[in-house]
Scaffold this motif. Structure first.
Motif, PDB file in Angstrom:
ATOM      1  N   MET A  50      -5.084  -8.490 -30.167  1.00  0.00           N
ATOM      2  CA  MET A  50      -4.144  -8.088 -29.126  1.00  0.00           C
ATOM      3  C   MET A  50      -4.739  -8.472 -27.772  1.00  0.00           C
ATOM      4  O   MET A  50      -5.877  -8.120 -27.471  1.00  0.00           O
ATOM      5  CB  MET A  50      -3.890  -6.573 -29.179  1.00  0.00           C
ATOM      6  N   ILE A  51      -3.964  -9.203 -26.966  1.00  0.00           N
ATOM      7  CA  ILE A  51      -4.356  -9.562 -25.609  1.00  0.00           C
ATOM      8  C   ILE A  51      -3.418  -8.843 -24.650  1.00  0.00           C
ATOM      9  O   ILE A  51      -2.189  -8.895 -24.820  1.00  0.00           O
ATOM     10  CB  ILE A  51      -4.282 -11.087 -25.371  1.00  0.00           C
ATOM     11  N   LEU A  52      -3.983  -8.185 -23.650  1.00  0.00           N
ATOM     12  CA  LEU A  52      -3.182  -7.486 -22.655  1.00  0.00           C
ATOM     13  C   LEU A  52      -3.492  -8.023 -21.260  1.00  0.00           C
ATOM     14  O   LEU A  52      -4.650  -8.263 -20.932  1.00  0.00           O
ATOM     15  CB  LEU A  52      -3.467  -5.979 -22.683  1.00  0.00           C
ATOM     16  N   HIS A  53      -2.453  -8.205 -20.472  1.00  0.00           N
ATOM     17  CA  HIS A  53      -2.591  -8.530 -19.050  1.00  0.00           C
ATOM     18  C   HIS A  53      -1.555  -7.687 -18.317  1.00  0.00           C
ATOM     19  O   HIS A  53      -0.499  -8.184 -17.900  1.00  0.00           O
ATOM     20  CB  HIS A  53      -2.378 -10.014 -18.788  1.00  0.00           C
ATOM     21  N   LEU A  54      -1.838  -6.398 -18.167  1.00  0.00           N
ATOM     22  CA  LEU A  54      -0.872  -5.502 -17.543  1.00  0.00           C
ATOM     23  C   LEU A  54      -1.571  -4.262 -17.013  1.00  0.00           C
ATOM     24  O   LEU A  54      -2.632  -3.876 -17.485  1.00  0.00           O
ATOM     25  CB  LEU A  54       0.231  -5.112 -18.533  1.00  0.00           C
ATOM     26  N   LYS A  80      -9.452  -2.866 -34.897  1.00  0.00           N
ATOM     27  CA  LYS A  80      -9.037  -4.216 -34.517  1.00  0.00           C
ATOM     28  C   LYS A  80      -9.493  -4.547 -33.098  1.00  0.00           C
ATOM     29  O   LYS A  80      -9.699  -3.670 -32.258  1.00  0.00           O
ATOM     30  CB  LYS A  80      -7.513  -4.330 -34.607  1.00  0.00           C
ATOM     31  N   PRO A  81      -9.633  -5.854 -32.782  1.00  0.00           N
ATOM     32  CA  PRO A  81     -10.132  -6.273 -31.463  1.00  0.00           C
ATOM     33  C   PRO A  81      -9.045  -6.370 -30.406  1.00  0.00           C
ATOM     34  O   PRO A  81      -7.870  -6.604 -30.709  1.00  0.00           O
ATOM     35  CB  PRO A  81     -10.724  -7.656 -31.757  1.00  0.00           C
ATOM     36  N   VAL A  82      -9.471  -6.205 -29.154  1.00  0.00           N
ATOM     37  CA  VAL A  82      -8.573  -6.314 -28.007  1.00  0.00           C
ATOM     38  C   VAL A  82      -9.256  -7.145 -26.930  1.00  0.00           C
ATOM     39  O   VAL A  82     -10.460  -7.007 -26.691  1.00  0.00           O
ATOM     40  CB  VAL A  82      -8.218  -4.919 -27.448  1.00  0.00           C
ATOM     41  N   PHE A  83      -8.482  -7.992 -26.276  1.00  0.00           N
ATOM     42  CA  PHE A  83      -8.935  -8.802 -25.153  1.00  0.00           C
ATOM     43  C   PHE A  83      -8.166  -8.337 -23.928  1.00  0.00           C
ATOM     44  O   PHE A  83      -6.949  -8.483 -23.851  1.00  0.00           O
ATOM     45  CB  PHE A  83      -8.672 -10.277 -25.453  1.00  0.00           C
ATOM     46  N   ILE A 187     -13.818  -4.644 -27.846  1.00  0.00           N
ATOM     47  CA  ILE A 187     -12.976  -4.834 -26.668  1.00  0.00           C
ATOM     48  C   ILE A 187     -13.759  -5.683 -25.678  1.00  0.00           C
ATOM     49  O   ILE A 187     -14.872  -5.315 -25.291  1.00  0.00           O
ATOM     50  CB  ILE A 187     -12.592  -3.502 -26.000  1.00  0.00           C
ATOM     51  N   ILE A 188     -13.199  -6.819 -25.307  1.00  0.00           N
ATOM     52  CA  ILE A 188     -13.812  -7.652 -24.266  1.00  0.00           C
ATOM     53  C   ILE A 188     -12.847  -7.736 -23.090  1.00  0.00           C
ATOM     54  O   ILE A 188     -11.645  -7.957 -23.264  1.00  0.00           O
ATOM     55  CB  ILE A 188     -14.164  -9.049 -24.787  1.00  0.00           C
ATOM     56  N   SER A 189     -13.385  -7.544 -21.907  1.00  0.00           N
ATOM     57  CA  SER A 189     -12.623  -7.688 -20.672  1.00  0.00           C
ATOM     58  C   SER A 189     -13.103  -8.915 -19.905  1.00  0.00           C
ATOM     59  O   SER A 189     -14.310  -9.183 -19.863  1.00  0.00           O
ATOM     60  CB  SER A 189     -12.789  -6.447 -19.792  1.00  0.00           C
ATOM     61  N   TYR A 190     -12.156  -9.627 -19.311  1.00  0.00           N
ATOM     62  CA  TYR A 190     -12.447 -10.784 -18.459  1.00  0.00           C
ATOM     63  C   TYR A 190     -11.643 -10.597 -17.184  1.00  0.00           C
ATOM     64  O   TYR A 190     -10.411 -10.641 -17.205  1.00  0.00           O
ATOM     65  CB  TYR A 190     -12.061 -12.080 -19.177  1.00  0.00           C
TER      66      TYR A 190
END
Length: 219
Positions: A50-54, A80-83, A187-190
């Motif tokens: 799952m990728i979130l940009h919000l 599960k992983p999240v970006f 969880i990785i944040s960029y």
């Protein structure tokens, strides 16, 4: 399959811009300004990432519903992983269960936990790979960013490993980092990437690809 959910980010459409840079490389189900995709049951069975940009409740769009919040929580509890991109550590900032999970948290005005708000000066800056033995650091690259928002003064809400940093006149701050959820998921944040020209920067796109590969590769 990757689920990529974004808001319009104050008219910059930063998530959609990155999606267009990635869509030839991955099978991505992309949604902008529509949270119904998060309300589906069994997201963990349908998506590898799952990728979130919000940022919840911004851009004149209602925050994701309680059902969406629970489905995302179920996904995380499945390990599960999240970006998380840019300000997405605040995707569910109003949820007490979310805030302690994300590593370094973008703090908004009137924070429920009472922390001082984060800030984002705008100027060119350099993002550098951290001096770390984390395996992902071998696949990231320094990026000289164009003039854009620099996310600083975030709250550290749980242990996190810095993957990239920037040093400005205000200090040294993490720009990419990993945390492990209580259920064993990554969880990785960029943080770089507000203006379209920054999102499309080849170095940022390459780093995002490297992070995605890391998150979807079984260990």
């Amino acid at each position: 399959m990757i689920l990529f959910v974004a808001d319009n980010h104050y008219g910059t459409h930063a998530g959609k811009t990155l999606f267009k840079c990635l869509e030839r490389d991955y099978e991505i189900c992309f949604h902008e300004d529509d949270w119904q995709c998060l309300e589906k049951a069994n997201l963990a069975d349908q998506y590898d990432l799952m990728i979130l940009h919000l940022i919840g409740g911004t851009c004149n769009i209602p925050a994701p519903s309680p059902v969406a919040e629970q489905r995302v929580r179920d996904y995380l509890q499945a390990g599960k992983p999240v970006f998380l991109l840019h300000g997405s550590s605040a995707a569910f900032w109003h949820c007490a269960w979310w805030r302690p999970l994300v590593g370094f948290r973008w703090v908004r005005k009137d924070d429920p936990d009472g922390f001082a708000r984060s800030s984002h000066p705008i100027r060119p800056y350099l993002v550098e790979v951290a001096k770390s033995r984390h395996p992902l650091c071998q696949h990231l690259q320094d990026v000289a960013q164009p003039s854009d928002e620099i996310y600083i003064n975030l709250e550290q809400s749980c242990p996190a490993t810095a993957l990239m940093t920037t040093t400005t006149e205000e200090g040294t701050f993490p720009m990419a980092y990993e945390t492990i959820t209580p259920w064993g998921g990554k969880i990785i944040s960029y943080l770089p990437g507000h203006a379209p020209e920054a999102v499309r920067h080849p170095g940022n796109v390459t780093n995002c690809r490297s992070i995605i590969e890391y998150l979807i590769t079984p260990t």
